[in-house]
Design an enzyme around this catalytic site. Sequence first.
Site, PDB file in Angstrom:
ATOM      1  N   ASN A  59     -13.541  -6.775   9.912  1.00 50.33           N
ATOM      2  CA  ASN A  59     -12.479  -7.578   9.318  1.00 50.33           C
ATOM      3  C   ASN A  59     -11.113  -6.982   9.662  1.00 50.33           C
ATOM      4  OD1 ASN A  59     -10.918  -9.190   7.634  1.00 50.33           O
ATOM      5  ND2 ASN A  59     -11.382  -7.963   5.790  1.00 50.33           N
ATOM      6  N   ARG A  66      49.533  18.558  35.509  1.00 54.08           N
ATOM      7  CA  ARG A  66      48.947  19.894  35.390  1.00 54.08           C
ATOM      8  C   ARG A  66      50.042  20.884  35.765  1.00 54.08           C
ATOM      9  NH1 ARG A  66      45.785  18.746  40.976  1.00 54.08           N
ATOM     10  NH2 ARG A  66      47.383  19.586  42.347  1.00 54.08           N
ATOM     11  N   ARG A 111      24.556   4.662  26.980  1.00 54.41           N
ATOM     12  CA  ARG A 111      24.459   4.391  25.543  1.00 54.41           C
ATOM     13  C   ARG A 111      24.893   2.952  25.251  1.00 54.41           C
ATOM     14  NH1 ARG A 111      27.993   8.720  23.011  1.00 54.41           N
ATOM     15  NH2 ARG A 111      27.584   7.426  21.189  1.00 54.41           N
ATOM     16  N   ARG A 127      -1.130   8.464   3.796  1.00 56.02           N
ATOM     17  CA  ARG A 127      -1.525   9.304   4.932  1.00 56.02           C
ATOM     18  C   ARG A 127      -0.410   9.488   5.968  1.00 56.02           C
ATOM     19  NH1 ARG A 127      -6.671   7.628   7.692  1.00 56.02           N
ATOM     20  NH2 ARG A 127      -6.634   5.645   6.581  1.00 56.02           N
ATOM     21  N   GLY A 161       0.848  -1.199   0.000  1.00 54.60           N
ATOM     22  CA  GLY A 161       0.000   0.000   0.000  1.00 54.60           C
ATOM     23  C   GLY A 161       0.876   1.240   0.000  1.00 54.60           C
TER      24      GLY A 161
HETATM   25  C1  UD1 Z   1      -8.540  -3.746   4.415  1.00 56.50           C
HETATM   26  C2  UD1 Z   1      -9.718  -4.724   4.188  1.00 56.50           C
HETATM   27  C3  UD1 Z   1     -10.838  -4.372   5.184  1.00 56.50           C
HETATM   28  C4  UD1 Z   1     -10.315  -4.436   6.597  1.00 56.50           C
HETATM   29  C5  UD1 Z   1      -9.092  -3.522   6.760  1.00 56.50           C
HETATM   30  C6  UD1 Z   1      -8.454  -3.755   8.117  1.00 56.50           C
HETATM   31  C7  UD1 Z   1      -9.755  -5.311   1.848  1.00 56.50           C
HETATM   32  C8  UD1 Z   1     -10.362  -5.054   0.536  1.00 56.50           C
HETATM   33  N1  UD1 Z   1     -10.181  -4.584   2.852  1.00 56.50           N
HETATM   34  O1  UD1 Z   1      -8.999  -2.466   4.077  1.00 56.50           O
HETATM   35  O2  UD1 Z   1     -11.882  -5.302   5.037  1.00 56.50           O
HETATM   36  O3  UD1 Z   1     -11.335  -4.050   7.504  1.00 56.50           O
HETATM   37  O4  UD1 Z   1      -8.085  -3.820   5.768  1.00 56.50           O
HETATM   38  O5  UD1 Z   1      -7.393  -2.869   8.297  1.00 56.50           O
HETATM   39  O6  UD1 Z   1      -8.930  -6.189   1.982  1.00 56.50           O
HETATM   40  N2  UD1 Z   1      -1.990  -3.650   0.254  1.00 56.50           N
HETATM   41  C9  UD1 Z   1      -1.145  -4.159  -0.704  1.00 56.50           C
HETATM   42  N3  UD1 Z   1      -1.470  -3.989  -2.013  1.00 56.50           N
HETATM   43  C10 UD1 Z   1      -2.609  -3.352  -2.395  1.00 56.50           C
HETATM   44  C11 UD1 Z   1      -3.470  -2.842  -1.405  1.00 56.50           C
HETATM   45  C12 UD1 Z   1      -3.135  -3.017  -0.077  1.00 56.50           C
HETATM   46  O7  UD1 Z   1      -0.104  -4.729  -0.406  1.00 56.50           O
HETATM   47  O8  UD1 Z   1      -2.842  -3.243  -3.608  1.00 56.50           O
HETATM   48  C13 UD1 Z   1      -1.618  -3.842   1.682  1.00 56.50           C
HETATM   49  C14 UD1 Z   1      -1.395  -2.559   2.426  1.00 56.50           C
HETATM   50  O9  UD1 Z   1      -0.030  -2.189   2.393  1.00 56.50           O
HETATM   51  C15 UD1 Z   1      -1.818  -2.931   3.846  1.00 56.50           C
HETATM   52  C16 UD1 Z   1      -2.900  -3.976   3.613  1.00 56.50           C
HETATM   53  O10 UD1 Z   1      -2.694  -4.484   2.316  1.00 56.50           O
HETATM   54  O11 UD1 Z   1      -0.781  -3.530   4.565  1.00 56.50           O
HETATM   55  C17 UD1 Z   1      -4.307  -3.378   3.744  1.00 56.50           C
HETATM   56  O12 UD1 Z   1      -4.483  -2.400   2.771  1.00 56.50           O
HETATM   57  P1  UD1 Z   1      -5.354  -1.108   3.044  1.00 56.50           P
HETATM   58  O13 UD1 Z   1      -5.352  -0.276   1.821  1.00 56.50           O
HETATM   59  O14 UD1 Z   1      -4.946  -0.484   4.315  1.00 56.50           O
HETATM   60  O15 UD1 Z   1      -6.799  -1.767   3.192  1.00 56.50           O
HETATM   61  P2  UD1 Z   1      -8.037  -1.166   3.932  1.00 56.50           P
HETATM   62  O16 UD1 Z   1      -8.748  -0.250   3.039  1.00 56.50           O
HETATM   63  O17 UD1 Z   1      -7.632  -0.671   5.261  1.00 56.50           O
END
Ligand code: UD1
Length: 452
Positions: free
Chosen positions: A175, A428, A321, A19, A15
């Site tokens: 979900n 010193r 550290r 944001r 993703g």
């Molecule tokens: C998704 C679920 C939703 C759930 C929510 C929980 C789907 C369609 N929806 O929605 O039902 O309630 O998560 O947080 O699955 N990602 C990819 N490739 C993509 C799109 C997303 O790797 O093309 C990854 C994102 O990086 C992330 C995860 O999949 O880690 C979820 O993607 P995100 O776009 O956040 O889905 P939501 O709209 O939140």
Amino acid sequence: MTPPTPFAAVILAAGMGTRMKSDLHKVLHPVAGRPMIEHLLASVERLSPAKVAVVVGSGREQLEPLVEAHAGTLVVQEPQLGTGHAVQQAQQALNGFAGDVLILYGDTPLVGAETMARMLTRLHEPDEPAIVVLASRPADPRAYGRVIADADGTIAKMVEFKDANAEERGCALCNSGLMAVRAADLFGLLGRIGNDNAAREYYLPDIVMLAARDGRRSVVVETDDWEVAGVNSRGELAAIESEWQRRRREQAMVDGVTLVAPETVWFAHDTMIGRDSVIEPNVMFGPGVTIGERVRIRAFSHIEGARVADGAEIGPYARLRPGAEIGEQAKIGNFVEVKKSRFGRGAKANHLSYIGDAEVGAGANVGAGTITCNYDGFLKYPTKIGEGAFIGSNSALVAPVVIGKGAIVAAGSVVTRDVADDALALARGSQVEKPGWAARFREKMAARKKAK
Ligand code: UD1
Ligand code: MG
């Protein structure tokens, strides 16, 4: 907690993370001092996965070293057409793997190994569900996808918020996105999903309805909403951090550690503290810290990569550290910085010092303002202070240098050569005294001023 059959983990992280408004890949943002995806990998690894695939889009070069270090395979999804499409990209990496597939989200970092094992175990219960979906009932269900399920957990429908009608939106079961599916089922089902929906994306949850069409039921496993909280913005990142810290503080107290003002103490994912230790207000632990028993960490100390043995006292305002090893009953006081140095039993540096690349013997006393000059702008050099040695205030120990056992370094010394055991080193300018000089000076100057 061993899963019933070998499994592969597929972690979705392609993703855009728009944001977050960040140049750093979303899943590398830290929670409790560790990148989000490392939390997930650590949990998965407790279950000994046969394979781990991480699906990435942009910023993949940032993830490469980390995925390699975990013996995972990086899978590129380009363009990003949805969660279903993302999982599909991992098929090749799984290379005919025939066990279970556990689908995880890189931005949902706190799912524990127990819950993952519960999902995989549920997949092999006698009713043999096609898919196990992890869901929760958050107080604020926001725009999560909804899981329409009956009382025994059989799923009738999975629907995205964008596509849901009012009644479906009213459903409290959300979900998490995480699923367990047999590899033999997964890729066939994925090949059949379409993108005829509000987002024009290939939705992973659609495989539940496709399985139902084949007469196979899918079931839900529930967990508390905290465990599946996701991070999409800096605000959500801070919220997860804050809740993680709250729970960790509670655990510390349950384990017998006194936190004088719990809400002001910050832990890292791996902080260890022994019982009857007391942590005063405003203490920050970075990664890699082990604190023994009956240790007192006084207010405003910053500690990372350090070990502190039983009965030692640190702070207030101390900085430990990486590589600091503080022995039993030793004391590190205010405005003292210790880096990659060992303090023996009962050794002390109580005020205003920098001690780096040093070994301080048991019972040695490092006076106020002592500095180990360990760096010449190019290389670092060691300092050794023998047992029971006494370093006078405001001394500079120019490394490499050895101060012998029981030796005394006079205050204000700049020590450039080794000092033998039990010797006194004076390095010193020696004091010159002119009797009556100050009085004569005052008299002369006062007269001069008057004449003006
Ligand atoms: C998704 C679920 C939703 C759930 C929510 C929980 C789907 C369609 N929806 O929605 O039902 O309630 O998560 O947080 O699955 N990602 C990819 N490739 C993509 C799109 C997303 O790797 O093309 C990854 C994102 O990086 C992330 C995860 O999949 O880690 C979820 O993607 P995100 O776009 O956040 O889905 P939501 O709209 O939140
Ligand atoms: Mg999301």
